[in-house]
Design a protein around this motif. Sequence first.
Motif, PDB file in Angstrom:
ATOM      1  N   LYS A 464     -47.988 -48.960  35.303  1.00 54.09           N
ATOM      2  CA  LYS A 464     -46.580 -49.467  34.957  1.00 54.09           C
ATOM      3  C   LYS A 464     -46.622 -50.261  36.395  1.00 54.09           C
ATOM      4  O   LYS A 464     -47.325 -50.804  37.094  1.00 54.09           O
ATOM      5  CB  LYS A 464     -45.331 -48.245  35.369  1.00 54.09           C
ATOM      6  CG  LYS A 464     -45.635 -47.950  36.926  1.00 54.09           C
ATOM      7  CD  LYS A 464     -44.487 -46.792  37.133  1.00 54.09           C
ATOM      8  CE  LYS A 464     -44.828 -45.636  36.572  1.00 54.09           C
ATOM      9  NZ  LYS A 464     -43.608 -44.231  36.951  1.00 54.09           N
ATOM     10  N   GLY A 466     -45.206 -51.042  38.961  1.00 52.12           N
ATOM     11  CA  GLY A 466     -43.801 -49.999  39.631  1.00 52.12           C
ATOM     12  C   GLY A 466     -43.197 -50.561  40.479  1.00 52.12           C
ATOM     13  O   GLY A 466     -42.140 -50.055  40.473  1.00 52.12           O
ATOM     14  N   GLU A 469     -40.201 -51.771  38.152  1.00 48.41           N
ATOM     15  CA  GLU A 469     -39.989 -50.084  37.734  1.00 48.41           C
ATOM     16  C   GLU A 469     -38.580 -49.613  39.122  1.00 48.41           C
ATOM     17  O   GLU A 469     -37.184 -48.997  38.982  1.00 48.41           O
ATOM     18  CB  GLU A 469     -40.645 -48.815  37.755  1.00 48.41           C
ATOM     19  CG  GLU A 469     -39.454 -47.899  37.420  1.00 48.41           C
ATOM     20  CD  GLU A 469     -40.622 -46.657  36.774  1.00 48.41           C
ATOM     21  OE1 GLU A 469     -40.660 -46.640  35.632  1.00 48.41           O
ATOM     22  OE2 GLU A 469     -40.986 -46.395  38.006  1.00 48.41           O
ATOM     23  N   ALA A 470     -39.195 -49.824  39.942  1.00 48.70           N
ATOM     24  CA  ALA A 470     -38.604 -49.686  41.441  1.00 48.70           C
ATOM     25  C   ALA A 470     -37.441 -50.652  41.061  1.00 48.70           C
ATOM     26  O   ALA A 470     -35.990 -49.588  42.232  1.00 48.70           O
ATOM     27  CB  ALA A 470     -39.525 -49.363  42.847  1.00 48.70           C
ATOM     28  N   SER A 471     -37.305 -51.662  41.630  1.00 49.60           N
ATOM     29  CA  SER A 471     -36.257 -52.547  41.721  1.00 49.60           C
ATOM     30  C   SER A 471     -35.239 -52.142  40.671  1.00 49.60           C
ATOM     31  O   SER A 471     -34.440 -52.531  40.898  1.00 49.60           O
ATOM     32  CB  SER A 471     -37.075 -54.142  41.859  1.00 49.60           C
ATOM     33  OG  SER A 471     -35.728 -54.915  41.725  1.00 49.60           O
ATOM     34  N   MET A 472     -36.188 -52.543  39.390  1.00 50.56           N
ATOM     35  CA  MET A 472     -34.726 -52.230  38.570  1.00 50.56           C
ATOM     36  C   MET A 472     -33.927 -50.706  38.719  1.00 50.56           C
ATOM     37  O   MET A 472     -33.024 -51.002  38.176  1.00 50.56           O
ATOM     38  CB  MET A 472     -35.803 -51.743  36.568  1.00 50.56           C
ATOM     39  CG  MET A 472     -35.680 -53.117  36.148  1.00 50.56           C
ATOM     40  SD  MET A 472     -37.170 -52.842  34.771  1.00 50.56           S
ATOM     41  CE  MET A 472     -36.843 -54.677  34.089  1.00 50.56           C
ATOM     42  N   VAL A 473     -34.328 -49.689  39.157  1.00 49.89           N
ATOM     43  CA  VAL A 473     -33.482 -48.649  39.014  1.00 49.89           C
ATOM     44  C   VAL A 473     -32.861 -48.932  39.937  1.00 49.89           C
ATOM     45  O   VAL A 473     -31.648 -48.413  40.380  1.00 49.89           O
ATOM     46  CB  VAL A 473     -34.786 -47.228  39.673  1.00 49.89           C
ATOM     47  CG1 VAL A 473     -33.793 -45.828  40.050  1.00 49.89           C
ATOM     48  CG2 VAL A 473     -35.648 -46.774  38.495  1.00 49.89           C
ATOM     49  N   PRO A 479     -35.315 -49.097  33.181  1.00 47.08           N
ATOM     50  CA  PRO A 479     -36.174 -49.545  33.792  1.00 47.08           C
ATOM     51  C   PRO A 479     -36.670 -49.784  32.155  1.00 47.08           C
ATOM     52  O   PRO A 479     -36.859 -49.193  31.122  1.00 47.08           O
ATOM     53  CB  PRO A 479     -36.991 -48.306  34.244  1.00 47.08           C
ATOM     54  CG  PRO A 479     -35.946 -47.863  34.985  1.00 47.08           C
ATOM     55  CD  PRO A 479     -34.959 -48.009  34.275  1.00 47.08           C
ATOM     56  N   ASN A 480     -37.661 -51.600  31.637  1.00 48.15           N
ATOM     57  CA  ASN A 480     -37.612 -51.652  30.311  1.00 48.15           C
ATOM     58  C   ASN A 480     -38.555 -52.466  30.509  1.00 48.15           C
ATOM     59  O   ASN A 480     -38.687 -53.263  31.741  1.00 48.15           O
ATOM     60  CB  ASN A 480     -36.628 -52.556  29.937  1.00 48.15           C
ATOM     61  CG  ASN A 480     -36.475 -52.733  28.115  1.00 48.15           C
ATOM     62  OD1 ASN A 480     -37.759 -52.466  28.025  1.00 48.15           O
ATOM     63  ND2 ASN A 480     -35.619 -54.204  27.917  1.00 48.15           N
ATOM     64  N   VAL A 482     -41.343 -52.203  31.664  1.00 47.40           N
ATOM     65  CA  VAL A 482     -42.963 -52.230  32.614  1.00 47.40           C
ATOM     66  C   VAL A 482     -44.128 -51.070  32.842  1.00 47.40           C
ATOM     67  O   VAL A 482     -44.893 -50.909  33.507  1.00 47.40           O
ATOM     68  CB  VAL A 482     -41.842 -51.155  33.685  1.00 47.40           C
ATOM     69  CG1 VAL A 482     -40.569 -51.964  34.237  1.00 47.40           C
ATOM     70  CG2 VAL A 482     -41.384 -50.081  33.079  1.00 47.40           C
ATOM     71  N   ILE A 483     -44.221 -50.836  30.972  1.00 53.61           N
ATOM     72  CA  ILE A 483     -45.000 -49.691  30.686  1.00 53.61           C
ATOM     73  C   ILE A 483     -46.279 -50.619  29.766  1.00 53.61           C
ATOM     74  O   ILE A 483     -45.576 -50.857  29.249  1.00 53.61           O
ATOM     75  CB  ILE A 483     -45.106 -48.871  30.473  1.00 53.61           C
ATOM     76  CG1 ILE A 483     -44.302 -48.028  31.477  1.00 53.61           C
ATOM     77  CG2 ILE A 483     -46.687 -48.125  29.931  1.00 53.61           C
ATOM     78  CD1 ILE A 483     -43.983 -46.287  31.471  1.00 53.61           C
TER      79      ILE A 483
END
Length: 533
Positions: A464, A466, A469-473, A479-480, A482-483
Amino acid sequence: MAADQETRPLGAQISHMLKDRGVDVIFGIPGVHNQEMYRGIEEAGISHVLARHEQGAGFMADGYARATRRPGVAYVITGPGLCNIMTPMGQAYSDSVPMLVISSCLDETAARRGQLHQMKDQRAAAETVCDWSEEARTAQAAYTLIDRAFEEFRAPQRKGPKSISVPIAALEASAPPAPKARGNHAGHLVGAEEDAGVISAALKKARRPLFVFGGGVTEASHAMTVLRQSGAAAFTTFAGRGIVAPDYPLFFGSYLSRPGSLAEIARADLVIAMGTELAEVDLWRAHLGHESLMIRVDLDPEVLSDAQNADVRLRQDADAVLRSLAEATSDWRGESDWTAQDVAAARGKWRGEVDTEYPGILPIADALRACLPTDTMIYSDMTQFAYAATETWDMDRPGHWHHPYGFGTLGYALPAAIGGAVARRGQPTLAIMGDYGFHYTMAELGVAVELGLSLPIILWDNGKLGAIEASMVGAQIAPNAVIARNPDFIKLAEAFGARAVQPASLPKMQDAVRGAFDAEGPTLIYLTPDLAA
């Protein structure tokens, strides 16, 4: 008439001129518009590395320049070729890397539309990501601009990329040879001893002096002499790692971006920042955090006048000042109020924070570091593995870990490492990248195979994006996007003709890395978070 005095097409003369200026490798891709530039490459005795994409060519030139501290040179075509190399040019501009990009361009664009590779203003486009961009419409203009570029590369100033576009008709036209290279008249900044005197006077009064070293410092020995003689503590930026010896007891490491560094910096009664922008990507905050007198030493007036509001601004070469400062403090006893215990406690806390933010990475990074040969040069990409390592991995020499710090482009590591390996034949070079960044420039793996480079390529696959994703969370965004579907990286590398391995343990990873340095060609070493389990 002697061979070097022959009249040739300008495209060929340019290669001969570059050889005379010390260029031995050119990275690029030929096309119908710039083919005249290729007429003289072999005749001039220059090696050419054929990239798979102009972005790769630019990153290779960047990696070569960082490895040699000489300008990297790239040849590209009109329009899309120039546009494709603009990302590497932006990275080189951000990180002060000397690079010369020479491209073809159309003879006329104002009154004609629909030409091959046409764009509205090629010169102006390139100018947005480099020191300067000019169009050379005559042979004399081309020669003058090339010499201007090399004069600036030698001068005591901040380095950066330059772009020269040459119309197709001019490249094809006969031209006299370029003038022979003149001596190095770039000179040097005077007054280093006086500037060192200003700093030594301030150091004498300080009880908690603190140095911050950036990538503009290249000579570790003088920096270490000053630290030991003055008893000062030190931070380095990510680009400055290797300036301070890892075992120096008052070394805070490259943890400037940790919030806790603010408290330590505020304890200093003198801060001396040398060869560093103290940029957002160094600090991840607007202000360094000092409350004391600050002295800045830098070649760039823009840096000296920034919002850090230094009390004393010295436009000077940091290495020259440190050489003089080492002499000025030669009889000092190295005493200060900093303690090794406090510094070690701060470092331990910050390492713990990194380990929490990037779980599982530090044991792998530590094992990787332990198996690398002395003098390994590392090129990393925008990936969580590198983010964790650049904070916690102390280098034992400067200029040996290269990362796309400022511009922050994905896809940097592989082609840049190829450029570095071309420059350092016989010396160890390593690439570190993430799975998504590998997608950007994976085609350049074919270049490493073609050149037979003994290049270990660490591919960190967490499946991913990563960090995104962590920043979005963290921003309370679901999370969108990101994979991405990844290929079988092992089979992909083998399809290119490279070796590939997925080690099942840390000792097997170390064996794979050691073997990769001796292999006849590149080795993809595929790692996942399961390795740390």
